[in-house]
Design a protein around this motif. Structure first.
Motif, PDB file in Angstrom:
ATOM      1  N   ARG A  94       3.079  -6.356   4.971  1.00  0.00           N
ATOM      2  CA  ARG A  94       3.117  -5.647   3.692  1.00  0.00           C
ATOM      3  C   ARG A  94       1.741  -5.656   3.047  1.00  0.00           C
ATOM      4  N   LEU A  95       1.370  -4.508   2.544  1.00  0.00           N
ATOM      5  CA  LEU A  95       0.105  -4.379   1.830  1.00  0.00           C
ATOM      6  C   LEU A  95       0.348  -4.809   0.386  1.00  0.00           C
ATOM      7  N   ASP A  96      -0.344  -5.837  -0.040  1.00  0.00           N
ATOM      8  CA  ASP A  96      -0.134  -6.367  -1.386  1.00  0.00           C
ATOM      9  C   ASP A  96      -0.937  -5.650  -2.459  1.00  0.00           C
ATOM     10  N   GLU A  97      -2.048  -5.053  -2.063  1.00  0.00           N
ATOM     11  CA  GLU A  97      -2.875  -4.355  -3.051  1.00  0.00           C
ATOM     12  C   GLU A  97      -2.371  -2.925  -3.222  1.00  0.00           C
ATOM     13  N   PRO A  98      -2.715  -2.289  -4.321  1.00  0.00           N
ATOM     14  CA  PRO A  98      -2.317  -0.884  -4.489  1.00  0.00           C
ATOM     15  C   PRO A  98      -2.907  -0.029  -3.363  1.00  0.00           C
ATOM     16  N   LEU A  99      -2.132   0.902  -2.866  1.00  0.00           N
ATOM     17  CA  LEU A  99      -2.565   1.733  -1.749  1.00  0.00           C
ATOM     18  C   LEU A  99      -3.850   2.483  -2.074  1.00  0.00           C
ATOM     19  N   GLU A 100      -3.951   2.998  -3.286  1.00  0.00           N
ATOM     20  CA  GLU A 100      -5.166   3.752  -3.637  1.00  0.00           C
ATOM     21  C   GLU A 100      -6.413   2.873  -3.579  1.00  0.00           C
ATOM     22  N   ASP A 101      -6.290   1.591  -3.913  1.00  0.00           N
ATOM     23  CA  ASP A 101      -7.435   0.670  -3.796  1.00  0.00           C
ATOM     24  C   ASP A 101      -7.810   0.460  -2.334  1.00  0.00           C
ATOM     25  N   HIS A 102      -6.803   0.285  -1.492  1.00  0.00           N
ATOM     26  CA  HIS A 102      -7.056   0.091  -0.062  1.00  0.00           C
ATOM     27  C   HIS A 102      -7.723   1.327   0.543  1.00  0.00           C
ATOM     28  N   LEU A 103      -7.228   2.502   0.183  1.00  0.00           N
ATOM     29  CA  LEU A 103      -7.791   3.735   0.722  1.00  0.00           C
ATOM     30  C   LEU A 103      -9.205   3.979   0.211  1.00  0.00           C
ATOM     31  N   THR A 104      -9.459   3.636  -1.044  1.00  0.00           N
ATOM     32  CA  THR A 104     -10.820   3.763  -1.581  1.00  0.00           C
ATOM     33  C   THR A 104     -11.778   2.886  -0.781  1.00  0.00           C
ATOM     34  N   LEU A 105     -11.387   1.655  -0.535  1.00  0.00           N
ATOM     35  CA  LEU A 105     -12.226   0.739   0.237  1.00  0.00           C
ATOM     36  C   LEU A 105     -12.471   1.261   1.644  1.00  0.00           C
ATOM     37  N   ARG A 106     -11.440   1.773   2.295  1.00  0.00           N
ATOM     38  CA  ARG A 106     -11.606   2.339   3.645  1.00  0.00           C
ATOM     39  C   ARG A 106     -12.605   3.481   3.626  1.00  0.00           C
ATOM     40  N   LEU A 107     -12.500   4.322   2.617  1.00  0.00           N
ATOM     41  CA  LEU A 107     -13.386   5.476   2.531  1.00  0.00           C
ATOM     42  C   LEU A 107     -14.830   5.045   2.296  1.00  0.00           C
ATOM     43  N   VAL A 108     -15.069   4.185   1.320  1.00  0.00           N
ATOM     44  CA  VAL A 108     -16.456   3.798   1.023  1.00  0.00           C
ATOM     45  C   VAL A 108     -17.051   2.901   2.108  1.00  0.00           C
ATOM     46  N   SER A 109     -16.209   2.248   2.910  1.00  0.00           N
ATOM     47  CA  SER A 109     -16.720   1.411   4.001  1.00  0.00           C
ATOM     48  C   SER A 109     -17.268   2.240   5.154  1.00  0.00           C
ATOM     49  N   GLY A 110     -16.803   3.457   5.294  1.00  0.00           N
ATOM     50  CA  GLY A 110     -17.302   4.329   6.348  1.00  0.00           C
ATOM     51  C   GLY A 110     -16.688   4.032   7.695  1.00  0.00           C
ATOM     52  N   GLY A 111     -17.086   4.842   8.665  1.00  0.00           N
ATOM     53  CA  GLY A 111     -16.592   4.697  10.024  1.00  0.00           C
ATOM     54  C   GLY A 111     -17.585   3.924  10.873  1.00  0.00           C
ATOM     55  N   ALA A 112     -17.457   4.084  12.172  1.00  0.00           N
ATOM     56  CA  ALA A 112     -18.320   3.350  13.103  1.00  0.00           C
ATOM     57  C   ALA A 112     -19.781   3.765  12.953  1.00  0.00           C
ATOM     58  N   TYR A 113     -20.024   5.063  12.747  1.00  0.00           N
ATOM     59  CA  TYR A 113     -21.401   5.560  12.677  1.00  0.00           C
ATOM     60  C   TYR A 113     -21.736   6.304  11.402  1.00  0.00           C
ATOM     61  N   THR A 143       7.092   0.779  -0.680  1.00  0.00           N
ATOM     62  CA  THR A 143       6.570  -0.378   0.029  1.00  0.00           C
ATOM     63  C   THR A 143       5.640   0.156   1.104  1.00  0.00           C
ATOM     64  N   THR A 144       4.448  -0.439   1.203  1.00  0.00           N
ATOM     65  CA  THR A 144       3.475  -0.019   2.209  1.00  0.00           C
ATOM     66  C   THR A 144       3.237  -1.155   3.186  1.00  0.00           C
ATOM     67  N   TYR A 145       3.201  -0.799   4.461  1.00  0.00           N
ATOM     68  CA  TYR A 145       2.911  -1.727   5.554  1.00  0.00           C
ATOM     69  C   TYR A 145       1.610  -1.290   6.203  1.00  0.00           C
ATOM     70  N   LEU A 146       0.846  -2.264   6.681  1.00  0.00           N
ATOM     71  CA  LEU A 146      -0.452  -1.997   7.306  1.00  0.00           C
ATOM     72  C   LEU A 146      -0.541  -2.714   8.644  1.00  0.00           C
ATOM     73  N   SER A 147      -1.078  -2.023   9.622  1.00  0.00           N
ATOM     74  CA  SER A 147      -1.483  -2.645  10.883  1.00  0.00           C
ATOM     75  C   SER A 147      -2.915  -2.212  11.142  1.00  0.00           C
ATOM     76  N   GLU A 148      -3.740  -3.140  11.536  1.00  0.00           N
ATOM     77  CA  GLU A 148      -5.126  -2.829  11.877  1.00  0.00           C
ATOM     78  C   GLU A 148      -5.358  -2.984  13.378  1.00  0.00           C
ATOM     79  N   LEU A 149      -4.282  -2.869  14.140  1.00  0.00           N
ATOM     80  CA  LEU A 149      -4.350  -2.973  15.591  1.00  0.00           C
ATOM     81  C   LEU A 149      -4.174  -1.595  16.222  1.00  0.00           C
ATOM     82  N   GLY A 150      -4.712  -1.426  17.403  1.00  0.00           N
ATOM     83  CA  GLY A 150      -4.575  -0.183  18.148  1.00  0.00           C
ATOM     84  C   GLY A 150      -3.260  -0.130  18.886  1.00  0.00           C
ATOM     85  N   TRP A 151      -2.155  -0.063  18.182  1.00  0.00           N
ATOM     86  CA  TRP A 151      -0.815  -0.144  18.766  1.00  0.00           C
ATOM     87  C   TRP A 151      -0.383   1.149  19.445  1.00  0.00           C
ATOM     88  N   HIS A 152      -1.051   2.253  19.175  1.00  0.00           N
ATOM     89  CA  HIS A 152      -0.661   3.553  19.730  1.00  0.00           C
ATOM     90  C   HIS A 152      -1.792   4.082  20.605  1.00  0.00           C
TER      91      HIS A 152
END
Length: 183
Positions: A94-113, A143-152
């Motif tokens: 379960r993601l404990d933080e607000p989804l919009e905060d998590h998505l903001t962080l993902r966006l500003v963190s950038g991708g691999a390159y 309720t939001t769930y998060l996985s950071e694994l390459g399950w697919h």
């Protein structure tokens, strides 16, 4: 009993709101070697399903892993890029933080390159608009769930893999956001 609940569940694909495209485009600009994919589903829930959902007890039914195993859902997820499909034991929590905060962080963190081309404030506004578009008709029992694994097989099985599964426990709507990139 749990197996029967999953077998009785009917899943219907629903188009994502067009207002989500701007945020998805921003994610795709930073996940240039992978991508960002959103799928939306409606679930027809039995009385027992609704009871588990009302008490925020879907974890005991194996949610979200069991949902993602359903053939009707799997068929609508992004096309696998890897030949070998990994096991779906994806380590969702379960993601404990607000989804919009998590998505903001993902966006500003950038991708691999690629770094984000938005200011932190603009990234936050984009994440808020995305969540507002997705959940505008929701009951608020999310309720939001998060996985950071390459399950697919679509994931590149690297540090930028993520899957967010949000469920409206009252209405039975589910949003699946999958992210991946590779270095």
């Amino acid at each position: 009993m749990i197996l029967t609940l999953w077998q009785e569940l009917t899943v219907t694909s629903v188009p994502a709101p067009s207002e989500t495209e701007e945020f998805l485009a921003a994610l795709r600009r930073i996940y240039t070697n992978g991508g960002a994919e959103l799928r939306v589903f409606d679930l027809s829930m039995s009385a027992l399903w609704l009871a588990h959902a009302a008490y925020d007890d879907l974890d005991r039914l194996g949610f979200p892993e069991e949902l993602l195993r359903l053939p009707a859902v799997d068929a609508l997820l992004p096309e696998p890029q890897r030949l070998v499909q990994p096991e779906i034991e994806a380590g969702f929590f379960r993601l404990d933080e607000p989804l919009e905060d998590h998505l903001t962080l993902r966006l500003v963190s950038g991708g691999a390159y690629v770094a984000c081309d938005l200011s932190p404030e603009a990234a936050e506004d984009a994440a808020l608009a995305f969540c507002s578009a997705l959940f505008a008709e929701s009951s608020g029992n999310l309720t939001t769930y998060l996985s950071e694994l390459g399950w697919h097989g679509w994931h590149h099985d690297i540090a930028w893999d993520a899957t967010l599964v949000t469920v409206d426990r009252t209405k039975g709507r589910v949003w699946v956001l999958m992210l991946t990139d590779m270095d």
